[in-house]
Every structure is written in C-alpha cells, then in structure tokens.
Design an enzyme around this catalytic site. Structure first.
Site, PDB file in Angstrom:
ATOM      1  CG  ASN A  37      -2.148   0.839   1.074  1.00  0.00           C
ATOM      2  OD1 ASN A  37      -2.437   1.329  -0.022  1.00  0.00           O
ATOM      3  ND2 ASN A  37      -2.893   1.012   2.154  1.00  0.00           N
ATOM      4  CG  HIS A 122     -11.685  -3.162  10.296  1.00  0.00           C
ATOM      5  ND1 HIS A 122     -10.691  -2.355   9.807  1.00  0.00           N
ATOM      6  CD2 HIS A 122     -11.093  -4.336  10.588  1.00  0.00           C
ATOM      7  CE1 HIS A 122      -9.549  -3.019   9.802  1.00  0.00           C
ATOM      8  NE2 HIS A 122      -9.768  -4.223  10.265  1.00  0.00           N
ATOM      9  NE  ARG A 147      -9.521  -2.227  13.351  1.00  0.00           N
ATOM     10  CZ  ARG A 147      -8.651  -1.563  12.571  1.00  0.00           C
ATOM     11  NH1 ARG A 147      -7.427  -2.032  12.394  1.00  0.00           N
ATOM     12  NH2 ARG A 147      -9.018  -0.464  11.945  1.00  0.00           N
ATOM     13  CE1 TYR A 159      -5.196   2.337  10.886  1.00  0.00           C
ATOM     14  CE2 TYR A 159      -6.166   1.391  12.872  1.00  0.00           C
ATOM     15  CZ  TYR A 159      -5.749   1.262  11.561  1.00  0.00           C
ATOM     16  OH  TYR A 159      -5.919   0.073  10.917  1.00  0.00           O
ATOM     17  CG  ASP A 210      -4.523  -1.670  14.697  1.00  0.00           C
ATOM     18  OD1 ASP A 210      -3.453  -1.470  15.308  1.00  0.00           O
ATOM     19  OD2 ASP A 210      -4.571  -1.906  13.472  1.00  0.00           O
ATOM     20  CG  HIS A 212      -2.202   1.844  13.027  1.00  0.00           C
ATOM     21  ND1 HIS A 212      -1.454   2.645  12.198  1.00  0.00           N
ATOM     22  CD2 HIS A 212      -2.692   0.857  12.242  1.00  0.00           C
ATOM     23  CE1 HIS A 212      -1.502   2.156  10.968  1.00  0.00           C
ATOM     24  NE2 HIS A 212      -2.246   1.069  10.963  1.00  0.00           N
ATOM     25  CD  GLU A 236      -3.942  -4.985  14.556  1.00  0.00           C
ATOM     26  OE1 GLU A 236      -5.088  -5.440  14.763  1.00  0.00           O
ATOM     27  OE2 GLU A 236      -3.588  -4.544  13.453  1.00  0.00           O
ATOM     28  CD  GLU A 262      -1.132  -3.787  10.532  1.00  0.00           C
ATOM     29  OE1 GLU A 262      -2.133  -4.331  11.000  1.00  0.00           O
ATOM     30  OE2 GLU A 262      -1.135  -2.628  10.072  1.00  0.00           O
ATOM     31  NE  ARG A 283      -2.538  -7.500  13.008  1.00  0.00           N
ATOM     32  CZ  ARG A 283      -3.561  -7.624  12.179  1.00  0.00           C
ATOM     33  NH1 ARG A 283      -4.332  -8.679  12.237  1.00  0.00           N
ATOM     34  NH2 ARG A 283      -3.816  -6.683  11.290  1.00  0.00           N
ATOM     35  CG  ASP A 316      -3.768  -2.342   2.637  1.00  0.00           C
ATOM     36  OD1 ASP A 316      -4.658  -2.107   3.463  1.00  0.00           O
ATOM     37  OD2 ASP A 316      -2.621  -2.690   2.949  1.00  0.00           O
ATOM     38  CD  GLU A 339      -7.237  -6.541   9.643  1.00  0.00           C
ATOM     39  OE1 GLU A 339      -6.053  -6.866   9.390  1.00  0.00           O
ATOM     40  OE2 GLU A 339      -7.571  -5.388   9.956  1.00  0.00           O
ATOM     41  CD1 TRP A 402      -1.566   7.762  10.284  1.00  0.00           C
ATOM     42  CD2 TRP A 402      -1.075   5.797   9.290  1.00  0.00           C
ATOM     43  NE1 TRP A 402      -2.727   7.221   9.812  1.00  0.00           N
ATOM     44  CE2 TRP A 402      -2.472   6.030   9.208  1.00  0.00           C
ATOM     45  CE3 TRP A 402      -0.541   4.610   8.745  1.00  0.00           C
ATOM     46  CZ2 TRP A 402      -3.343   5.132   8.595  1.00  0.00           C
ATOM     47  CZ3 TRP A 402      -1.398   3.721   8.133  1.00  0.00           C
ATOM     48  CH2 TRP A 402      -2.792   3.982   8.048  1.00  0.00           C
TER      49      TRP A 402
HETATM   50  O1  EZ4 Z   1      -3.343   0.468   8.475  1.00  0.00           O
HETATM   51  O2  EZ4 Z   1      -3.382  -2.022   5.918  1.00  0.00           O
HETATM   52  O3  EZ4 Z   1      -5.042  -3.857  11.098  1.00  0.00           O
HETATM   53  N1  EZ4 Z   1      -5.100  -3.247  10.082  1.00  0.00           N
HETATM   54  C1  EZ4 Z   1      -4.361  -2.167   9.794  1.00  0.00           C
HETATM   55  C2  EZ4 Z   1      -4.512  -1.622   8.411  1.00  0.00           C
HETATM   56  C3  EZ4 Z   1      -3.296  -0.812   7.957  1.00  0.00           C
HETATM   57  C4  EZ4 Z   1      -3.297  -0.730   6.453  1.00  0.00           C
HETATM   58  C5  EZ4 Z   1      -2.039  -0.032   5.933  1.00  0.00           C
HETATM   59  O4  EZ4 Z   1      -1.911  -0.230   4.564  1.00  0.00           O
HETATM   60  O5  EZ4 Z   1      -3.625  -1.689  10.631  1.00  0.00           O
HETATM   61  O6  EZ4 Z   1      -5.694  -0.879   8.320  1.00  0.00           O
HETATM   62 CO    CO Z   2      -3.304  -3.116  12.212  1.00  0.00          CO
END
Ligand code: EZ4
Ligand code: CO
Length: 402
Positions: A37, A122, A147, A159, A210, A212, A236, A262, A283, A316, A339, A402
C-alpha cells in the site's frame, strides 16, 4: 511444467492492487498478490525488471527451490519490497500446483484442520455512541469477532475511522495527508469506549482493538492493564516492534493478549517475540511475508510457543491474498483468527473468487489452487491512481508513528 511467461497487472477498482500472473507450457496459470500500500510501483518494478526475467524457463513445480533462488539470489535479503515480490511468485506457484493437482491449496498443505475460518470485521464510528451502533451492525451481520475503533475528542484524523462507514481506506491522497496524535487524550478515552461496548453488547462477542504503533512500551502496558476488565481478544501493534525486546516491558504489565506483525516480512522480525512468548498472535501475511512457503515456517515456530496466527487482512491486501490466506488458515494447526475487511463490488468483480462468508466464518471454497482469478479485461478499465498513506504528528508538530 515450464514457466513460459509472467506479467504484472496494476489495477485500481476503487483502490490500487498489484497482481503477478505466471503462465506455463501446460496452459495452467496462477496469480499472486504483490500489493504494498502506497508503494505499489516499487514492487511492480522489482518483479518486472528483476524477477520475471529469471523465472522464464524454470520448472513451475519447484516452489521451494524458486523461493530459495529469489531469496538467496537477491543477495539483498528481506525488506517489504523484496518479500512482497517473492510472495507474489510463491502464491502464483502454489495456485498452479493446486490447479495441476485438481485440489485447493489447503489440501496440498495437509487438509482442513477446521470447518471454517473465524474472521473479525472492522466497526468504527466518529464517537463512542456511533461506534457502539456500528459494532451492533456487525453483530447483526453475523460477525463473532469485531475490531472497534473510534474518533477521539482532541485527535484530528484518528486511526481506523472511515469517511464512509463500511470501507476504511487510509491511503486517501496522492501526497500523504496529515493527522494529529495526542497520547493523553487516547489513553483517557480508550477504556471508556470499551466500557460502553461491553455494557451495551455484553461479553459474548469478541472485541479487538488496533493501537497502530502509537504508544511507548510503558504507555502500552498501562493501556493493556486498563483494558483488562473488558476482556479483549487482542490489543494490536501497541508499540513499534523493530525493537522486539520492547515487548518484555509491555508483557510485565498486562494480561491483555497482544498481536503484532502486519508490517513484518520475515521470520527474523518475530523470532524474539515468539521465542520469549512476548505476544499471543502473529499477524504476518501471505503477501508481505514471503508467501505461503515462508508463512508456514513462521507458523511452525509460533506453534512451539503457543502463539497463534492472526493474519492482517485489510482492503489493501487483494482478494488473491485473501484466497491464499484462507487456504492457509483452514489448514494451519495454530490458527487464531483472520482479519477480514470487505472489498468493494468493483474489486470483487475484478477478482472473481470462491471464498464465502457465512455466520462469522469464511471458507476458501474448493476450487483448485487459491480459488481466486483476475479478469484482466476488467482490470484494464481501472488505471493506477497514485495514493499514499497518511502521516501523524504530535500536537507540537513533531513527527510521530502513523
Ligand atoms: O493500516 O493495511 O489492522 N489493520 C491495519 C490496516 C493498515 C493498512 C495499511 O496499509 O492496521 O488498516
Ligand atoms: Co493493524
């Protein structure tokens, strides 16, 4: 069975996807996802300029040898671009092997270990009330695991909060959009969200969250502890994981289960996390971690330490990745959860697939191979549309994760 040709297909049916298609002299072909992505064309170039020329003429049945050839042969090991390119080749070759055998890939791996693949969707809203409603909607759709992400007062562009509701797409702009992060606001807010979610929806549904990569280890430890009463399935990416040892600190402070990986692309990214039992779910994915061949190794290592799989499956990751992942998930002994973010109708039309959702579980179907195809004529109608992921800054303007 000789490889006679291979090509990279870049298409944007609502979002960008990179797909490798490998053809053989037996008339069989296979496909593999190569989408990274926001960095799509770098993998497309890696494949077209450096990988496809060395594939032509090779025996398509020698999956392991080709994997080793591409990994060792590159000299420059690992990294998301290299490992996504190798993954695409590997997935396409498993697809071909399945078609040659007349079997879905899960049968080649050893057969089904379970009847279906538990997935989580989600739910996200602008505030607590909205998120509570969205979780309710996912429960009505049959999801057993959800989630939950919410807008946070004082945080611009939190996020995981969609502009529409069903299809969250963070790569939203040709140049990265800017979001603002405030750790204090988040740490005060998150327990209130899950308190309300449990009050309204009870404890029968699995809830996930998440972070993130936004917290430091000690902040992550505190959040995990504060969320313990709400019995999360997992927390996560609570802190960045380049330093795997950082999770020792988190682990000392909380019994909330932890999921990471991830953005990992190699078994070496998670070796300490797994061997020290610092996480509960790994993940890593088919597309970003070297394909089915490498994911098998990661899962086998994880099994020794009772770490279960919980592969990334955001939009993605293309349906070609999802088909391969579901074949893997149906087989892998130490499966945890998968997921599953739904793709748009346009994407589903470009990638006709055999997998189906029923009552909270996905099944890969029984088509030979990965059970996913690509409609090249339709794909050609959606040209590449450059989009990058956002960046995050703290309230004082300094760059953050991010
Ligand atoms: O932000 O795949 O758990 N899922 C995630 C995703 C990521 C995107 C980044 O390309 O954290 O939504
Ligand atoms: Co994630």
């Amino acid at each position: 069975m000789k490889i006679t040709g291979a090509k990279v297909i870049v298409t944007c049916p609502g979002r960008n996807f990179v797909t490798l298609k490998i053809e053989t002299d037996q008339g069989l072909y296979g496909i593999g996802d190569a989408t990274l992505n926001g960095r799509e064309l770098s993998v497309a170039s890696y494949l077209t300029d450096h990988v496809i020329p060395v594939l032509i003429g090779r025996d398509a049945s020698r999956i392991e040898d080709i994997w080793q050839y591409l990994y060792r042969g590159a000299y420059w090991r690992r990294g998301p671009v290299t490992m996504s390119a190798i993954a695409a080749v590997d997935t396409a070759l498993w697809d071909i092997k399945g078609k040659a055998a007349g079997m879905p890939v899960y049968q080649l791996l050893g057969g089904a270990s379970r009847d279906g693949v538990l997935v989580y969707g989600h739910a996200n809203g602008n505030d607590i009330e909205h998120t509570v409603d969205e979780v309710g909607r996912y429960i009505e759709l049959g999801y057993k695991a959800i989630r939950a992400q919410s807008g946070i007062p004082g945080v611009k562009g939190a996020y995981g909060v969609a502009k529409g509701t069903m299809y969250y797409e963070p790569a939203d702009s040709a140049l990265p959009s800017e979001t603002v992060w405030n750790t204090s606001s988040y740490l005060n807010f998150a327990p209130k969200l899950f308190d309300k979610l449990r009050e309204v929806h009870g404890y029968d549904v699995e809830l996930l969250h998440d972070v993130h990569h936004r917290l430091t280890p000690i902040e992550a430890g505190r959040l995990g502890r504060d969320l313990e009463p709400y019995r999360l399935f997992w927390m996560e990416d609570c802190t960045p994981a380049e330093n795997q040892e950082a999770f020792r600190l988190v682990r000392q402070h909380t019994t909330t289960p932890l999921a990471v990986g991830e953005i990992f692309n190699s078994i070496h990214d998670c070796r300490t996390l797994i061997q020290e039992q610092l996480i509960d779910y790994i993940r890593t994915t088919v597309v970003h971690a070297g394909g089915i061949t490498h994911l098998k190794q990661i899962a086998a290592l994880a099994a020794l330490y009772q770490v279960r799989t919980g592969s990334h499956g955001a939009t993605d990751l293309s349906p070609a990745c999802m088909g391969a992942a579901l074949n893997f998930d149906l087989w892998v002994p130490n499966f945890g959860i998968q997921e599953y973010m739904r793709h748009t109708e346009e994407t589903d039309a470009v990638f006709p697939h055999a997998y189906t959702f029923d009552d909270g579980y996905l099944h890969p179907g029984n088509e030979p191979g990965i059970g996913v195809d690509i409609d090249e004529a339709l794909a050609a109608k959606y040209p590449y549309d450059p989009k990058q992921l956002p960046v995050a800054r703290l309230t004082d303007g300094a760059m953050w994760n991010w």
